[in-house]
Design a protein around this motif. Sequence first.
Motif, PDB file in Angstrom:
ATOM      1  N   THR A  36      -5.944  -0.182   2.134  1.00 47.10           N
ATOM      2  CA  THR A  36      -4.881   0.759   1.811  1.00 47.10           C
ATOM      3  C   THR A  36      -4.573   1.592   3.050  1.00 47.10           C
ATOM      4  OG1 THR A  36      -6.444   2.412   0.949  1.00 47.10           O
ATOM      5  CG2 THR A  36      -5.436   0.899  -0.654  1.00 47.10           C
ATOM      6  N   LEU A  37      -3.327   2.008   3.154  1.00 45.95           N
ATOM      7  CA  LEU A  37      -2.874   2.880   4.229  1.00 45.95           C
ATOM      8  C   LEU A  37      -2.086   4.027   3.612  1.00 45.95           C
ATOM      9  CD1 LEU A  37      -1.433   0.150   6.640  1.00 45.95           C
ATOM     10  CD2 LEU A  37      -3.587   1.387   6.959  1.00 45.95           C
ATOM     11  N   ASP A  38      -2.472   5.250   3.891  1.00 47.21           N
ATOM     12  CA  ASP A  38      -1.739   6.424   3.425  1.00 47.21           C
ATOM     13  C   ASP A  38      -0.802   6.875   4.529  1.00 47.21           C
ATOM     14  OD1 ASP A  38      -3.009   6.553   0.906  1.00 47.21           O
ATOM     15  OD2 ASP A  38      -4.756   7.530   1.820  1.00 47.21           O
ATOM     16  N   ILE A  39       0.507   6.725   4.289  1.00 43.74           N
ATOM     17  CA  ILE A  39       1.510   7.032   5.301  1.00 43.74           C
ATOM     18  C   ILE A  39       2.589   7.904   4.670  1.00 43.74           C
ATOM     19  CG2 ILE A  39       3.189   6.093   6.934  1.00 43.74           C
ATOM     20  CD1 ILE A  39       1.630   3.461   6.865  1.00 43.74           C
ATOM     21  N   ASP A  40       2.650   9.160   5.084  1.00 44.65           N
ATOM     22  CA  ASP A  40       3.712  10.080   4.647  1.00 44.65           C
ATOM     23  C   ASP A  40       3.890  10.087   3.135  1.00 44.65           C
ATOM     24  OD1 ASP A  40       4.222  10.757   7.286  1.00 44.65           O
ATOM     25  OD2 ASP A  40       5.738   9.183   7.533  1.00 44.65           O
ATOM     26  N   GLY A  41       2.789  10.214   2.419  1.00 48.54           N
ATOM     27  CA  GLY A  41       2.860  10.331   0.970  1.00 48.54           C
ATOM     28  C   GLY A  41       2.954   9.028   0.212  1.00 48.54           C
ATOM     29  N   VAL A  42       2.913   7.904   0.927  1.00 45.04           N
ATOM     30  CA  VAL A  42       2.945   6.581   0.299  1.00 45.04           C
ATOM     31  C   VAL A  42       1.612   5.897   0.564  1.00 45.04           C
ATOM     32  CG1 VAL A  42       4.117   4.345   0.179  1.00 45.04           C
ATOM     33  CG2 VAL A  42       5.429   6.422   0.681  1.00 45.04           C
ATOM     34  N   THR A  43       1.040   5.279  -0.462  1.00 44.74           N
ATOM     35  CA  THR A  43      -0.178   4.494  -0.294  1.00 44.74           C
ATOM     36  C   THR A  43       0.192   3.022  -0.328  1.00 44.74           C
ATOM     37  OG1 THR A  43      -1.552   6.194  -1.353  1.00 44.74           O
ATOM     38  CG2 THR A  43      -2.474   3.974  -1.194  1.00 44.74           C
ATOM     39  N   ARG A  88       7.118  -1.117  -1.039  1.00 46.69           N
ATOM     40  CA  ARG A  88       7.361  -0.136  -2.109  1.00 46.69           C
ATOM     41  C   ARG A  88       7.983  -0.845  -3.313  1.00 46.69           C
ATOM     42  NH1 ARG A  88       8.796   5.785   0.166  1.00 46.69           N
ATOM     43  NH2 ARG A  88       8.505   5.411   2.401  1.00 46.69           N
ATOM     44  N   THR A 136       1.026  -0.898  -4.190  1.00 50.21           N
ATOM     45  CA  THR A 136       1.567   0.209  -3.401  1.00 50.21           C
ATOM     46  C   THR A 136       2.127   1.280  -4.325  1.00 50.21           C
ATOM     47  OG1 THR A 136       1.986  -1.056  -1.390  1.00 50.21           O
ATOM     48  CG2 THR A 136       3.426   0.835  -1.793  1.00 50.21           C
ATOM     49  N   SER A 182       4.381   4.824  -4.510  1.00 50.58           N
ATOM     50  CA  SER A 182       5.369   5.595  -3.755  1.00 50.58           C
ATOM     51  C   SER A 182       6.160   6.499  -4.684  1.00 50.58           C
ATOM     52  CB  SER A 182       6.342   4.645  -3.036  1.00 50.58           C
ATOM     53  OG  SER A 182       7.457   5.337  -2.515  1.00 50.58           O
ATOM     54  N   ASP A 225       9.489   1.185   6.822  1.00 51.42           N
ATOM     55  CA  ASP A 225       8.143   1.056   6.269  1.00 51.42           C
ATOM     56  C   ASP A 225       7.340  -0.005   7.020  1.00 51.42           C
ATOM     57  OD1 ASP A 225       8.514   3.010   4.365  1.00 51.42           O
ATOM     58  OD2 ASP A 225       8.798   1.628   2.684  1.00 51.42           O
TER      59      ASP A 225
END
Length: 277
Positions: free
Chosen positions: A6-13, A58, A63, A65, A75
Amino acid sequence: MPHPFTLDIDGVTFAGLEAGEGVPVVFLHAGVCDSRMWQSQIEAVAAAGYWGVAYDRRGFGQTVSPDESFSHLEDLEAVLEALGIHAAVVVGASRGGALAIDFALASPERVAGLVLVGTSVTGAKAPHFPPDVMRIVNAMEAVEESGDIDAINAVEAHAWLDGPLSESGRVKGDVRTLFHAMNGAILRKPQLTREEPGESAVDEVGGIGAPTLLVAGDLDFPHIIHRHDDLSEDIENAFAAVIEGTAHLPSLERPDLFNPLLLEFLDALIGDETNPD
């Protein structure tokens, strides 16, 4: 086996699968699937000395979001940055193929090669369906209006997995079970309403300079097969293959036929520099 990440990027997993090490091979899933469609291919490239990576966009798979303004291209760039990938071979199926094309046009220096499977193209005109195919299209539209998720999933499995003119249920076993799981998860996810449309690539594909492998199934929708033929002429450094007896997802349906094509392309592209043995 591929490993989940998993990657947490700007509020998206962002969730995904990866295995191996070496030159990155990034897989972009179809619009009726998620990263699980590429499990066999990730294993194959990892065994051959490459780093296979796939993630759920997304609205797909695992994922998570919020419903906010977003671009799949941005993304993709963010996911690659988070993984430390500057350049890669990019493999895309259907709508994932359209995203791969968009990325190759926006950042050609980051694409060592392209593999496009039953690909879409951003900005393509709505197809004209012959009468026999129109019947399944009408069925898809009618069942979508009903809101019956199981019925929608069944009709979409017929169209995309079996092929629009094939017998419903042609593809059986684990492949069909996985398709229903992936597409069912998409159908049950909350809708994201603020996707920013990408710029049309229809008139730009001739500018793709990266070596490109085009793969289609001969049981796919006719307009997709025709697009495959057109792209093989429009992209200067393109190699085209048709996998007989498969529909829109030949890599999922017949990995025993698709994977050797992919590995042969990678070996020709990267060669002994990465695999000295």
